[in-house]
Design an enzyme around this catalytic site. Structure first.
Site, PDB file in Angstrom:
ATOM      1  CG  ASP A 178      -2.232   0.613   0.884  1.00 41.35           C
ATOM      2  OD1 ASP A 178      -2.347   1.807   0.960  1.00 41.35           O
ATOM      3  OD2 ASP A 178      -3.221  -0.048   0.640  1.00 41.35           O
ATOM      4  CG  ASP A 187      -1.914   2.619  18.427  1.00 40.61           C
ATOM      5  OD1 ASP A 187      -1.508   3.025  19.714  1.00 40.61           O
ATOM      6  OD2 ASP A 187      -2.811   2.725  18.284  1.00 40.61           O
ATOM      7  CG  HIS A 210      -5.358   3.538   1.337  1.00 41.31           C
ATOM      8  ND1 HIS A 210      -5.039   2.097   0.931  1.00 41.31           N
ATOM      9  CD2 HIS A 210      -6.563   3.818   0.891  1.00 41.31           C
ATOM     10  CE1 HIS A 210      -6.129   1.668   0.677  1.00 41.31           C
ATOM     11  NE2 HIS A 210      -7.107   2.470   0.633  1.00 41.31           N
ATOM     12  CG  LEU A 222      -4.702  -7.641  23.149  1.00 38.02           C
ATOM     13  CD1 LEU A 222      -5.962  -8.343  22.503  1.00 38.02           C
ATOM     14  CD2 LEU A 222      -3.919  -8.634  23.984  1.00 38.02           C
ATOM     15  CB  VAL A 228     -12.132   0.390  21.213  1.00 36.18           C
ATOM     16  CG1 VAL A 228     -13.060   1.246  22.186  1.00 36.18           C
ATOM     17  CG2 VAL A 228     -12.412   0.920  19.838  1.00 36.18           C
ATOM     18  CG  ASN A 308     -14.356   0.988  -2.851  1.00 39.26           C
ATOM     19  OD1 ASN A 308     -14.629  -0.065  -2.286  1.00 39.26           O
ATOM     20  ND2 ASN A 308     -13.299   1.472  -2.684  1.00 39.26           N
ATOM     21  CB  ALA A 324     -10.213  -8.334  -6.294  1.00 44.58           C
ATOM     22  CB  SER A 382      -9.633   0.056   0.793  1.00 40.81           C
ATOM     23  OG  SER A 382      -9.062   0.222  -0.515  1.00 40.81           O
TER      24      SER A 382
END
Lengths: 447, 78
Positions: A178, A187, A210, A222, A228, A308, A324, A382
């Site tokens: 990507d 994170d 993206h 985690l 969250v 899309n 795809a 995506s």
């Protein structure tokens, strides 16, 4: 409002932070800084490690550009100079924000340290008592993602059973091809990351956003500190292949080279959130048929976004996009939190590979984006694709025999029927393995 | 006008010999992805593409295209 814990009172360092709009050229930034404060600019990228060298160079030159962040730190001039300079810079359209620099807890490297400064600085700005410390006016209001999800995980992770799965993706290599990854995102600190850029002249650092969002869904942590849980395979080894440039586009050779790299790196899963529209009746592209076969022959599975292009609210369903639509590549459609097929989600119109294989959560998906924004919600196939890729990593961890085509079959077999035709969702909504809690719940149900 | 091209080599022919023949047709070969049997390169005239198309061992040849993702926006499907 923000959800960052209260910080200790800020101590201004006397220096000034200037944040520029994204994608400004270093020369342009140097010229602006030089005009405003007469300082020479040194660049953080010229210093390979944290240490006295960068501090010395900064002291001598007067300005340090953190190029990847689009931020320049300016050493305080004597007397009134700083407020004059701040006013001048603030008037420029290229400048997003000018504010004092504060002392903060020292983290590892320079870049991490400044990423934290920027993040915490923005949270400090939200406190009216601290605004008194700042120069009047001109500072953009900080924007934060509200904690709308009061549960422990995003809707997508809950719907697919990921939050109840006993698997983490440990021991599995998952490649995302990507726009790269924001390597400074808190994170992903301490994560096992392998990266390669196939874009000439650009490193893997994600500027467009993206890639960071997609990787967050597939492999996010985690227990993120400020959100969250939003990531599936939180212990998978992340392989970041930059195949789309900082403007979000990429040539086919970069993408094919990225696939080759991921297969040679023995990645069990390759996630591709990109595609190009095809016409009804158009056959799959032989190049991607071959690329998908090559991956399967080597125990890798390519999972790609179905596309899309549909406008289902007007009864227009467009065919699954390329790559795809290759028979050797898995196609992922998008559903929302009510298990409705997303209006934009492409359908299985074309034969011989043009089918949708499974569906994943792809509407209003919370995940990581580059600092200082950190998080945002996007919709699209995506976003559905990395849910499936992450769950594929959980399955691959659960059973060593699930590789390549066997992994594909297991994803389809495990999918949940959500009441839509195969044209729209294939086998249904992808589900995580090892959802011990849900089994207990089932057992506890009265018959 | 230089054009970037991609050539897919079929399973029945040796990749190396087809690559050499493709080069002889006027394709400047830039990279060979062996596992995918794909050659990427550049041509300076369309006639070279037609010559490659006629060759034994070439399953497919076409101009290289590109992919793009839309700007990051909540209202634009990604």
């Amino acid at each position: 409002m923000n959800n960052i814990a209260a910080s200790p009172p800020p101590q201004p360092t006397g220096n000034m932070l200037v944040m520029f709009q994204p994608n400004r050229k270093p020369k342009e930034i140097e010229r602006l800084i030089s005009n405003a404060v007469g300082a020479k600019v040194v660049h953080s990228r010229d210093f390979h490690a944290a240490g006295p060298d960068v501090a010395e160079a900064f002291a001598e030159a007067g300005a340090l550009s953190l190029d990847r962040l689009g931020i320049v730190v300016i050493k305080a001039p004597e007397g009134d100079g700083i407020s004059v300079a701040a006013t001048m810079l603030r008037a420029r359209k290229e400048v997003v924000e000018v504010r004092p620099e504060f002392w903060m807890h020292v983290l590892a490297g320079w870049d991490e340290r400044y990423a934290a400064w920027v993040r915490d600085g923005l949270s400090l700005l939200a406190d009216p008592a601290l605004r008194a410390l700042l120069p009047p006016g001109g500072i953009a209001a900080p924007s934060f993602v509200p904690v709308a999800e009061q549960i422990s995980a995003t809707w997508g992770l809950t719907a697919t059973g990921v939050d109840r799965s006993t698997f983490s993706g440990a021991g599995i290599k998952l490649a995302v091809l990507d726009t790269g990854l924001d390597l400074l995102h808190p994170d992903f600190a301490g994560r096992s990351i392998v990266s390669a850029s196939f874009v000439p002249g650009e490193d893997v650092q994600d500027v467009q956003g993206h890639g960071t969002h997609v990787i967050g869904t597939a492999c996010g942590p985690l227990a993120p500190a400020e959100q969250v849980r939003y990531g599936v395979a939180y212990e998978a080894e992340i392989h970041v292949g930059k195949v789309l440039n900082n403007a979000g586009s990429g040539t086919e050779r970069w993408i094919l080279a990225g696939i080759e790299w991921a297969v040679e790196s023995k990645c069990e899963i390759i996630s591709l959130s990109l595609g190009r529209a095809v016409q009804p009746g158009e056959p799959p592209d032989p190049f991607y048929e071959r690329a998908g076969e090559y991956a399967l022959e080597n125990g890798s599975l390519i999972i790609a976004a179905a596309g899309n292009e549909s406008w289902r609210q007007y009864n227009s369903i467009r065919p699954v996009t390329s790559p795809a639509n290759a028979a050797s590549i898995m196609a992922v459609a998008a559903v929302d939190a009510k298990m409705k097929v997303a209006n934009f989600s492409c359908g299985g119109i074309n034969p011989a590979g043009g089918e949708v294989n499974v569906a994943g959560p792809g509407v209003d998906v919370l995940s990581s984006v580059p600092v200082p924004r950190n998080y945002d919600r996007f919709s699209g196939t995506s976003m559905a694709t990395p849910h499936v890729a992450g769950i594929a990593a959980l399955l691959a961890q659960s059973d060593k025999s699930l590789r390549g085509k066997a992994l594909w079959t297991a994803l389809e077999r495990g999918a949940r029927n959500i009441g839509h035709p195969a044209r729209d969702v294939g086998s249904g909504l992808v589900m995580a393995p090892g959802t011990a809690v849900s089994m207990d719940l089932q057992a506890a149900q009265p018959i | 006008m230089t054009k970037n091209v991609m050539v897919l080599v079929d399973e029945q022919h040796r990749l190396d010999s087809v690559t050499a023949a493709v080069e002889a047709c006027g394709v400047r070969v830039q990279r060979v992805m062996r596992g995918m049997r794909t050659i990427v390169g550049a041509v300076s005239d369309d006639a070279a593409i037609e010559r490659v198309q006629q060759m034994d061992g070439v399953a497919s040849v076409r101009e290289e295209k590109s992919f793009a993702v839309p700007p990051n926006h909540r209202d634009i499907p990604q």
